[in-house]
Design an enzyme around this catalytic site. Sequence first.
Site, PDB file in Angstrom:
ATOM      1  N   GLN A 174       0.838  -1.204   0.000  1.00 27.70           N
ATOM      2  CA  GLN A 174       0.000   0.000   0.000  1.00 27.70           C
ATOM      3  C   GLN A 174       0.871   1.251   0.000  1.00 27.70           C
ATOM      4  OE1 GLN A 174      -2.632  -0.469   3.352  1.00 27.70           O
ATOM      5  NE2 GLN A 174      -3.873  -2.018   2.320  1.00 27.70           N
ATOM      6  N   ASP A 184      -2.049 -11.690   4.882  1.00 25.62           N
ATOM      7  CA  ASP A 184      -3.497 -11.715   5.130  1.00 25.62           C
ATOM      8  C   ASP A 184      -3.999 -13.111   5.495  1.00 25.62           C
ATOM      9  OD1 ASP A 184      -3.597  -9.015   4.646  1.00 25.62           O
ATOM     10  OD2 ASP A 184      -4.178  -9.232   2.544  1.00 25.62           O
TER      11      ASP A 184
HETATM   12  C1  S3P Z   1      -2.676  -4.717   0.272  1.00 22.72           C
HETATM   13  C2  S3P Z   1      -1.490  -4.769   0.932  1.00 22.72           C
HETATM   14  C3  S3P Z   1      -1.319  -5.368   2.265  1.00 22.72           C
HETATM   15  C4  S3P Z   1      -2.485  -6.274   2.622  1.00 22.72           C
HETATM   16  C5  S3P Z   1      -3.819  -5.640   2.313  1.00 22.72           C
HETATM   17  C6  S3P Z   1      -3.907  -5.312   0.828  1.00 22.72           C
HETATM   18  C7  S3P Z   1      -2.724  -4.080  -1.061  1.00 22.72           C
HETATM   19  O1  S3P Z   1      -1.224  -4.337   3.223  1.00 22.72           O
HETATM   20  O2  S3P Z   1      -2.448  -6.639   3.984  1.00 22.72           O
HETATM   21  O3  S3P Z   1      -4.877  -6.517   2.643  1.00 22.72           O
HETATM   22  O4  S3P Z   1      -3.715  -4.257  -1.791  1.00 22.72           O
HETATM   23  O5  S3P Z   1      -1.777  -3.370  -1.395  1.00 22.72           O
HETATM   24  P1  S3P Z   1       0.156  -3.554   3.547  1.00 22.72           P
HETATM   25  O6  S3P Z   1       0.587  -2.827   2.352  1.00 22.72           O
HETATM   26  O7  S3P Z   1      -0.204  -2.619   4.675  1.00 22.72           O
HETATM   27  O8  S3P Z   1       1.108  -4.632   3.989  1.00 22.72           O
END
Ligand code: S3P
Length: 435
Positions: free
Chosen positions: A168, A313
């Site tokens: 993210q 996840d």
């Molecule tokens: C996601 C990244 C992960 C994941 C989330 C979805 C994404 O989070 O846990 O469910 O779509 O980029 P983080 O980037 O905080 O690790």
Amino acid sequence: MIYERRGASSIQGAFTVPGDKSISHRALLFSSLAKGKSEIKGISSGGDVKSTMSCLKQLGVKIDQAGGVVTVRGEGKWAFSRPESMLDAGNSGTTMRLLTGILAGQKFETAITGDETLRKRPMQRIVAPLSEMGAKIVGSDNMTAPLRIFPAERLHGIRYELPLPSAQVKSSILLAGLFAHGETIVVEPVESRDHTERMLRLRKTKGPSGLETTITSDYEVMPAEYDVAGDISSAAFYLAAGAILPNSTVTARGITLNPTRTGFLDVLELMGAKVKIENVREVAGEPLGDVTVSHSELKGVEIGGEMIPRLIDELPVIGVLASFAKGETAIRDAHDLRRKESDRIVAVVDNLDAMGGEVQELDDGFVVNGTGHLVGAEIDTYKDHRIAMAFTVAGLAAEGVTTIRNAEWAQISFPEFYEILEGLIVQGRKTSMAK
Ligand code: S3P
């Protein structure tokens, strides 16, 4: 909704899950940034992706949904219009963090908030790099949402070394890079899911401190036809149930096999489950295939390090699997699990404990001693979709009745979860679903 069940003897059959949540968010965002018509087939039906869609509509993007296809008529990265009210990302961290990367580059002011849970989650991790790029973002206490994003002079590129692996954060910075003067480079210590890079066809290079991805504002996001692979993170619940319930074999059809997402399948194999991967193909730059898992004796494993982002996840349901595996399973290096839709370390430990499991909390994970036995209990979902679904699986394998109150939290990523599950259960014992 209350979901109540007195275990299940086995599950059998093939199933299809809705489109991957991470890919769906990105398909919507990138289609909105492109000039022209994009089509998205198989989009996730979950509440989180609906949040992204409604925020984009509020920003003036034309999005229609008919016959299972979402059509986005993008007008380019400068064509967003100032929303009349505050944007609402609901429960979705991906919506808030990725969209803020885009909003940071706009010439109008916006504000974005979320539900009670999202308003507690840390946003400093995106605000710090975006501010370094020249963005003007003001948050609430401890840099949480609502975030106010003021128009900045033109952003400028930075080289940013991510302090922790996060797709993210990486994606938020790369999106802001579309509006920045010069090169924007993100460096990952450990590879996290790479859907953004694949969809934007960004090249990764090996730098001295990790994998580097570069973008500039010359980059033109193109309209595309997306066919979203099934969500491996949704399929994982049934695959886990197939591994722990005797006489079970289940097949997930057409799920994403992107190697940055398949850590869960590796863990199933390491634990001794029978895993068969077939019909592997590639659609729109993302690998997918059919995965069959059958029950067998499971053994405990050690999970940590570079493996964590590839199964972050799935850790709650891995906690459940571990209770049915012989010996000890230790999860380490997963401190960020405390900052998801709930503190998932606490949620897993508390619920396993309530079901009579042997579990110990660690600062950055948990250790489960597999006893092969859980007893039904009243589950606290912690308002977290993955906790509701993981402990529904635990309930299938437990002795006695398991009750999931507020089971509707599953809708955040997987509204069809309970319906598909009921179709897979062979010799279901008593089940009840009450509103
Ligand atoms: C996601 C990244 C992960 C994941 C989330 C979805 C994404 O989070 O846990 O469910 O779509 O980029 P983080 O980037 O905080 O690790």
